[in-house]
Design an enzyme around this catalytic site. Structure first.
Site, mmCIF file in Angstrom:
data_model
loop_
_atom_site.group_PDB
_atom_site.id
_atom_site.type_symbol
_atom_site.label_atom_id
_atom_site.label_comp_id
_atom_site.label_asym_id
_atom_site.label_seq_id
_atom_site.Cartn_x
_atom_site.Cartn_y
_atom_site.Cartn_z
ATOM 1 N N THR A 41 0.856 -1.183 0.000
ATOM 2 C CA THR A 41 0.000 0.000 0.000
ATOM 3 C C THR A 41 0.899 1.242 0.000
ATOM 4 O O THR A 41 2.005 1.216 0.543
ATOM 5 C CB THR A 41 -0.947 0.025 1.214
ATOM 6 O OG1 THR A 41 -0.203 -0.182 2.412
ATOM 7 C CG2 THR A 41 -2.003 -1.059 1.090
ATOM 8 N N VAL A 43 0.951 4.606 1.260
ATOM 9 C CA VAL A 43 1.389 5.380 2.427
ATOM 10 C C VAL A 43 2.326 4.548 3.301
ATOM 11 O O VAL A 43 3.357 5.036 3.782
ATOM 12 C CB VAL A 43 0.173 5.877 3.239
ATOM 13 C CG1 VAL A 43 0.640 6.593 4.509
ATOM 14 C CG2 VAL A 43 -0.691 6.809 2.405
ATOM 15 N N CYS A 44 1.977 3.289 3.492
ATOM 16 C CA CYS A 44 2.797 2.406 4.332
ATOM 17 C C CYS A 44 4.209 2.258 3.763
ATOM 18 O O CYS A 44 5.188 2.213 4.503
ATOM 19 C CB CYS A 44 2.153 1.029 4.429
ATOM 20 S SG CYS A 44 0.496 1.046 5.122
ATOM 21 N N THR A 45 4.311 2.181 2.448
ATOM 22 C CA THR A 45 5.614 2.037 1.819
ATOM 23 C C THR A 45 6.496 3.244 2.121
ATOM 24 O O THR A 45 7.680 3.102 2.446
ATOM 25 C CB THR A 45 5.457 1.867 0.293
ATOM 26 O OG1 THR A 45 4.672 0.699 0.037
ATOM 27 C CG2 THR A 45 6.803 1.734 -0.393
ATOM 28 N N LEU A 48 7.555 3.033 6.052
ATOM 29 C CA LEU A 48 8.586 2.066 6.417
ATOM 30 C C LEU A 48 9.938 2.438 5.816
ATOM 31 O O LEU A 48 10.989 2.211 6.425
ATOM 32 C CB LEU A 48 8.173 0.653 6.018
ATOM 33 C CG LEU A 48 7.379 -0.088 7.114
ATOM 34 C CD1 LEU A 48 5.997 0.513 7.300
ATOM 35 C CD2 LEU A 48 7.279 -1.580 6.837
#
Length: 219
Positions: A41, A43-45, A48
């Site tokens: 996804t 935003v998550c990328t 992290l």
């Protein structure tokens, strides 16, 4: 749900770096457990990858990192390749926990009721838990899935938590390392010179009460 000051649960975890018990992973360090809604996804990328960039800053503060989502370990490993490519770095330096059953996410209050996967299962919200070496929860922040986190702010919070754990001060609004701190109310006026040799400034207010006391950041 875990409240501030509670011992954080010592759960078993299946992760991209093998299985562990969470307390054993923490050891005598500070730790951050942060969740994300799903692998692959956008935003998550970005989140992290940003944490990877900040790993040296977390290491300077003695903080271990651990991420979590509801996808399985195989999915995590595939996604890590995308994160590494996006961030343009060589390796991924912290574990990602698999929580396929949502058991851990539900028990820790990390579920976002408005976000679901293709099967209709709820996704995890963007939770941040900071745990101290005593295994107690020191801070928790909960963002909705649609809002990315600011990890510079999380570093600032860690600086405050570690400072105030050692000294009788609190950090005021917008405080950063090196800024003035506030003397906690439990410190008696007669003890100020002993505890704060650099001096204390009491700010005058209409109430006449002496509760706004400033001092240089303790070493």
């Amino acid at each position: 749900m875990v409240n501030l000051g509670d011992i954080f649960p010592n759960f078993d975890a299946e992760t991209t770096e093998g299985n562990f018990k969470f307390h054993e992973f923490i050891g005598n360090s500070w730790a951050i457990l942060f969740s994300h809604p799903a692998d692959y996804t956008p935003v998550c990328t970005t989140e992290l990858a940003r944490v990877v960039q900040l790993v040296p800053e977390f290491q300077k503060r003695g903080v271990k990192l651990c991420a979590l989502s509801c996808d399985d370990v195989e999915s995590h490993h595939g996604w890590i390749k995308d994160i590494v490519a996006y961030g343009k770095f060589d390796k991924f330096p912290y574990p990602i926990i698999s929580d396929k059953t949502r058991k851990l996410a539900v028990s820790l209050g990390m579920v976002d009721p408005d976000e679901k996967d293709l099967a209709g299962m709820p996704l995890t919200a963007r939770a941040v838990f900071i745990i101290g070496p005593d295994k107690k929860l020191k801070l928790s922040i909960l963002y909705p899935a649609t809002t990315g986190r600011n990890f510079d702010e999380i570093l600032r919070v860690i600086d405050s938590l570690q400072l105030t754990a050692k000294h009788k001060v609190a950090t005021p609004v917008d405080w950063k390392v090196g800024g003035k701190c506030m003397v906690v109310p439990s410190v008696k006026v007669e003890d100020e010179k002993t505890i704060f040799p650099k001096g204390v400034e009491t700010i005058s207010v209409p109430s006449g009460k002496s509760y706004l006391r400033m001092t240089e950041q303790p070493e």
